[in-house]
Design a protein around this motif. Structure first.
Motif, PDB file in Angstrom:
ATOM      1  N   UNK A  87       0.857  -1.190   0.000  1.00  0.00           N
ATOM      2  CA  UNK A  87       0.000   0.000   0.000  1.00  0.00           C
ATOM      3  C   UNK A  87       0.892   1.238   0.000  1.00  0.00           C
ATOM      4  N   UNK A  88       0.671   2.091  -0.979  1.00  0.00           N
ATOM      5  CA  UNK A  88       1.447   3.333  -1.063  1.00  0.00           C
ATOM      6  C   UNK A  88       0.479   4.489  -1.344  1.00  0.00           C
ATOM      7  N   UNK A  89       0.151   5.221  -0.282  1.00  0.00           N
ATOM      8  CA  UNK A  89      -0.766   6.356  -0.373  1.00  0.00           C
ATOM      9  C   UNK A  89       0.004   7.600   0.039  1.00  0.00           C
ATOM     10  N   UNK A  90       0.789   8.142  -0.865  1.00  0.00           N
ATOM     11  CA  UNK A  90       1.711   9.228  -0.539  1.00  0.00           C
ATOM     12  C   UNK A  90       1.142  10.587  -0.936  1.00  0.00           C
ATOM     13  N   UNK A  91       1.489  11.600  -0.138  1.00  0.00           N
ATOM     14  CA  UNK A  91       1.035  12.977  -0.378  1.00  0.00           C
ATOM     15  C   UNK A  91      -0.473  13.044  -0.545  1.00  0.00           C
ATOM     16  N   UNK A  92      -1.190  12.197   0.160  1.00  0.00           N
ATOM     17  CA  UNK A  92      -2.652  12.176   0.117  1.00  0.00           C
ATOM     18  C   UNK A  92      -3.228  12.914   1.318  1.00  0.00           C
ATOM     19  N   UNK A  93      -4.498  13.323   1.161  1.00  0.00           N
ATOM     20  CA  UNK A  93      -5.187  13.989   2.254  1.00  0.00           C
ATOM     21  C   UNK A  93      -6.351  13.113   2.698  1.00  0.00           C
ATOM     22  N   UNK A 108       3.403  -0.566   4.115  1.00  0.00           N
ATOM     23  CA  UNK A 108       2.527   0.602   4.187  1.00  0.00           C
ATOM     24  C   UNK A 108       3.369   1.862   4.093  1.00  0.00           C
ATOM     25  N   UNK A 109       3.090   2.661   3.060  1.00  0.00           N
ATOM     26  CA  UNK A 109       3.839   3.894   2.821  1.00  0.00           C
ATOM     27  C   UNK A 109       2.855   5.054   2.738  1.00  0.00           C
ATOM     28  N   UNK A 110       2.906   5.949   3.745  1.00  0.00           N
ATOM     29  CA  UNK A 110       2.034   7.129   3.783  1.00  0.00           C
ATOM     30  C   UNK A 110       2.848   8.414   3.692  1.00  0.00           C
ATOM     31  N   UNK A 111       4.018   8.343   3.111  1.00  0.00           N
ATOM     32  CA  UNK A 111       4.941   9.484   3.061  1.00  0.00           C
ATOM     33  C   UNK A 111       4.247  10.753   2.575  1.00  0.00           C
ATOM     34  N   UNK A 112       4.411  11.848   3.331  1.00  0.00           N
ATOM     35  CA  UNK A 112       3.921  13.153   2.920  1.00  0.00           C
ATOM     36  C   UNK A 112       2.433  13.346   3.036  1.00  0.00           C
ATOM     37  N   UNK A 113       1.708  12.421   3.634  1.00  0.00           N
ATOM     38  CA  UNK A 113       0.250  12.525   3.700  1.00  0.00           C
ATOM     39  C   UNK A 113      -0.204  13.275   4.946  1.00  0.00           C
TER      40      UNK A 113
END
Length: 483
Positions: A87-93, A108-113
């Protein structure tokens, strides 16, 4: 889920998922996720959930969810789900909290979110958890999590200013907890966690005034705990922590006025360093902690410390005993003999016998203040004459002074011969030496007898001579044994 109900963006994501194709809907790389707007950039949480839990793929495909720059509406609830895809949901709001309690995932990657909160108690991840540069308004709950690789929190902003901003208690991490530059408005809880690699909090800021800024009680770290440049408001608690390498507070700023700023009782590590750290604002507790080396300048320590049971092999930088003794005098537990013995042993271990004896002398003087008045009087006498046995040169000076006194007095007032017409010719200096020096016999004391007040002087010379001569002999013995 019926694909005809999907928006154009959701349809693109649905079609890209089986092949693991990344979808980037940002206008530019510098865009702030908090400003993401527009239906064309919105993804419903239920669509993501349906993909992760039931998305289909053909043989040979490698499904993965990779979305960048989207606004995710609704609650993404994946509690207790088993997700076999990265799962990679990056720079998301995220408009609502991400619910991952009991979830099992590969990566799990939420970088920048941006997220309101992250609830991930008992989360299991086969790879890494990435929260780099995330902004999480609420708490990050990772209690009892098992992360096979590392946790990345570098330059993240988390918390609301109270309670726990990050909970990693009882967690197990197979690599590092990497959090340089982390800003936490609330405490960080690492109690009873197990980290195979390092815990890195370099240049982090943790603010939880009147509470625990960092609770790492019983934390186990496989390599190092790096808190260089760490700024805290609240207690830093490392009670019972075990760190295989060093614990670093280089250039740190630890503050908890009116309470304990640094509590490291029963902590174990190879080295504790506070090099170039700001003076600690608050108390320091080091009861029964154990280090091979402690690196700290005297001015780092606060007005109140507790050192009972603290053990170490060396102190750096190398400083005279006088510069280290002031800390022992500020112990809130009063006179702690063990602290003086530890400091003396550290000087003796490096061959500095003079400073070792200076510490032991300071210990006797401190002990004297705890004794009854009559014992204190005897202590003052011992201190003035022989420095409690740690100043043998002073004893030699007294011997010379008494030798001179006896030589003058007995030279002017010869004692009577024990037997008339027998014995050697009287010699005042030799007679005085014969009185003062135990064991050695020059034949003068047995050949002549003083009377009256001069007899009392001879008694005084005999008694004091024994004490002083023994002190000098002990000093010579210590010198020869070092050589």
């Amino acid at each position: 889920m019926d694909i005809t109900d999907l928006t154009p963006l959701e349809r693109r994501i649905w079609q890209a998922f089986p092949r693991g194709v990344a979808i980037d809907v940002r206008r530019d790389e510098s865009e702030d996720p908090a400003t993401i707007q527009g239906a064309e950039r919105t993804v419903r949480a239920e669509v993501i959930r349906a993909l992760l839990l039931g998305g289909s793929s053909e043989p040979g495909e490698a499904p993965a969810l990779r979305i960048t720059g989207a606004s995710i509406t609704g609650v993404l609830d994946l509690q207790h789900a088993e997700i076999r895809h990265p799962i990679r949901l990056t720079s998301c709001h995220f408009q609502h909290s991400l619910e991952l309690d009991g979830t099992q995932a590969r990566q799990l990657d939420l970088t920048g979110s941006c997220l309101p909160a992250l609830a991930a108690t008992s989360l299991r991840i086969d790879g890494a958890l990435r929260l780099t540069n995330c902004r999480i308004a609420g708490s990050v709950q990772l209690s009892n999590a098992e992360i096979s690789s590392g946790i990345f929190l570098d330059h993240a902003h988390i918390g609301t200013g109270g309670g726990w901003a990050l909970q990693l208690d009882h967690a197990s991490v197979g690599a590092d907890v990497w959090a340089p530059g982390l800003v936490a408005l609330g405490g960080i809880r690492l109690s009873t966690a197990h980290v195979e690699g390092a815990v890195d909090l370099e240049d982090a800021q943790v603010k939880n005034a009147n509470g625990d800024a960092l609770d790492a009680a019983r934390l186990t770290v496989g390599t190092v705990l790096n808190a260089g440049g760490l700024t805290t408001e609240g207690r830093v608690r490392l009670t019972g922590a075990k760190v295989a390498g060093w614990i670093s507070f280089i250039e740190a700023r630890l503050s908890n006025p009116g309470g304990v700023a640094l509590g490291i009782s029963s902590c174990e590590a190879t080295q504790l360093t506070l090099r170039d750290a700001q003076p600690v604002s608050g108390d320091v507790k080091m009861h029964y902690a154990s280090f091979k080396v402690i690196e700290a300048a005297p001015q780092v320590w606060p007005a109140t410390v507790r050192l009972e049971g603290l053990t170490y092999e060396a102190l750096t930088p190398r400083l005279p005993a006088a510069d280290r003794l002031a800390l022992l005098q500020r112990d809130a537990d009063g006179f702690v003999p063990h602290s003086y013995e530890q400091l003396a042993a550290s000087y003796r271990r490096v061959g500095d016998d003079a400073d070792s004896r200076a510490v032991q002398l300071a210990e006797q003087r401190r002990r004297r203040a705890t004794l009854p008045w009559y014992a204190r009087l005897w202590g003052y006498l011992q201190d003035a004459t022989v420095g409690y046995g740690f100043r043998p040169t002073r004893a030699g000076g007294w011997l010379l002074a008494l030798l001179l006194l006896g030589s003058v007095v007995y030279g002017m007032h010869h004692p009577l011969p024990a037997e008339h017409g027998k014995g050697p010719e009287f010699n005042a200096p030799i007679y005085t030496l014969d009185l003062m020096l135990p064991i050695i016999d020059f034949g003068q004391q047995s050949a002549f007898t003083s009377t009256g007040v001069y007899q009392w002087l001879s008694y005084l010379l005999i008694a004091v001579g024994w004490v002083l001569a023994t002190t000098v002999a002990a000093g010579i013995t210590r010198t020869l044994s070092r050589q």
